[in-house]
Design a protein around this motif. Structure first.
Motif, short mmCIF file in Angstrom:
data_model
loop_
_atom_site.label_atom_id
_atom_site.label_comp_id
_atom_site.label_asym_id
_atom_site.label_seq_id
_atom_site.Cartn_x
_atom_site.Cartn_y
_atom_site.Cartn_z
N LEU A 1 -18.21 10.44 39.94
CA LEU A 1 -17.33 9.44 40.34
C LEU A 1 -17.57 8.23 39.47
O LEU A 1 -18.78 7.70 39.22
CB LEU A 1 -17.75 9.07 41.62
N SER B 1 -11.76 7.02 42.33
CA SER B 1 -11.77 7.32 44.10
C SER B 1 -11.61 8.96 44.05
O SER B 1 -11.01 9.71 43.64
CB SER B 1 -10.43 6.88 44.54
N ALA C 1 -7.04 0.54 48.98
CA ALA C 1 -6.70 0.40 47.52
C ALA C 1 -6.90 -0.99 46.98
O ALA C 1 -7.20 -1.03 45.83
CB ALA C 1 -5.33 0.82 47.53
N ARG D 1 -10.56 -1.72 46.27
CA ARG D 1 -10.90 -0.84 45.19
C ARG D 1 -10.49 -1.68 43.71
O ARG D 1 -11.37 -1.66 42.63
CB ARG D 1 -10.34 0.74 44.90
N GLY E 1 -16.64 2.66 43.44
CA GLY E 1 -16.26 3.81 43.63
C GLY E 1 -16.19 4.40 45.09
O GLY E 1 -17.19 4.08 45.79
N PHE E 2 -14.93 5.14 45.43
CA PHE E 2 -14.72 5.33 46.42
C PHE E 2 -14.98 6.84 46.56
O PHE E 2 -14.38 7.70 45.87
CB PHE E 2 -13.23 5.18 47.15
N PHE F 1 -13.92 9.84 49.40
CA PHE F 1 -13.35 10.19 50.37
C PHE F 1 -13.62 11.51 51.15
O PHE F 1 -13.73 12.59 50.41
CB PHE F 1 -12.02 10.08 50.48
N VAL G 1 -4.58 8.42 47.82
CA VAL G 1 -5.87 7.44 47.60
C VAL G 1 -6.85 7.77 46.68
O VAL G 1 -7.71 7.13 46.35
CB VAL G 1 -6.53 7.08 48.81
N THR G 2 -6.66 9.02 46.07
CA THR G 2 -7.62 9.57 45.11
C THR G 2 -7.13 10.18 43.84
O THR G 2 -5.92 10.31 43.63
CB THR G 2 -8.36 10.89 45.79
#
Length: 265
Positions: free
Chosen positions: A28, A33, A188, A191, A197-198, A200, A211-212
């Motif tokens: 990541l 994301s 969003a 970020r 770093g997300f 999900f 969203v990724t």
């Protein structure tokens, strides 16, 4: 190229004869994301719990900003430092919020624990504004908030410790569709503003698509497909990924054909 804030290599975890996580690896980047998707029992939540430290792995390595995230840290200072690296937001924030504690007090408690020498008032205001609550909700108890507002509080509390990685485990699954959209837009924006770093964890491919940047598809504890989100969802190579896409209800949806395809896998 941004540096990787999280690197997971060869992660394995077994419960008796069941291999819940089987050689899972992914990276990541900072500000990236990543979505981990799969049905119940795929191993996605166990993977997340290992990464955040709620479960131990049997094998594998986890690096946060290039530093190994090894065994249990020794001492209070080390434990707090480790907790700040990765934060997790769960599906039902009501279960993780003290019903007797107001929003501002929740944030002050977290800030006081991790940053005892700072003036917390400006940071509390900043966090409330960042998640779209504002000072009007500062004194509210969790039972006086909507589900979306409670999730905003949970996100604010996670952001308070300035993590490198934020894990969102089905974080919008229990919300109405319109509220889901609000929370996803909020994430969003966060970020973009913070560079966190997300990660999900979800079964919802619609959320992943929105969203990724990258996606990891898991089945029976193993990664069956991974790559850029749009590429994987537009042209899936693995039959299981195609099955997940075909399982979403739509005009012409044939559940019997899907059930037959599932049995054939």
């Amino acid at each position: 190229m941004p540096e990787n804030v999280l690197e997971v290599t060869g992660l394995r975890r077994s419960f008796g004869a069941v291999r819940a996580v089987d050689d899972v690896s992914f990276t990541l980047p900072q500000g990236g994301s990543l979505g981990i998707v799969g049905e119940s029992g795929s191993g996605k939540t166990t993977t997340a719990r290992i990464v955040v430290g709620l479960e131990r792995s049997d094998e594998g390595e986890i690096l946060v900003r290039g530093r190994p995230r090894g065994g249990p840290p020794r001492g209070r200072t080390a434990r707090l430092a480790r907790a700040r690296e990765i934060q997790m937001v769960f599906q039902d924030p009501y279960l993780s919020l003290d019903p007797r504690t107001g929003v501002e007090a929740v944030l002050r408690e977290t800030l006081g624990l991790h940053f005892p020498d700072r003036d917390h008032t400006p940071r509390v205001r900043e966090l409330l504004d960042q998640v779209g609550l504002g000072t009007r909700a500062a004194d509210a108890l969790p039972r006086h908030l909507s589900g979306g507002q409670r999730q905003r509080v949970a996100i604010a509390r996670a952001l308070a410790v300035e993590p490198a990685v934020l894990i969102l485990d089905e974080a919008v699954a229990a919300l109405d569709v319109s509220v889901q959209a609000q929370i996803l837009n909020l994430l969003a924006d966060i970020r973009e503003q913070t560079g966190i770093g997300f990660l999900f964890i979800t079964h919802d491919l619609g959320v992943v698509r929105c969203v990724t940047d990258e996606i990891v598809v898991m089945r029976h504890g193993a990664v069956v497909e991974q790559g850029a989100t749009e590429e994987v969802l537009s042209a899936p190579r693995h039959p299981y990924t195609r099955l997940l896409l075909e399982s979403a209800p739509r005009p012409g949806w044939d559940p019997q054909a899907i059930a037959a395809a599932r049995r054939a896998l």
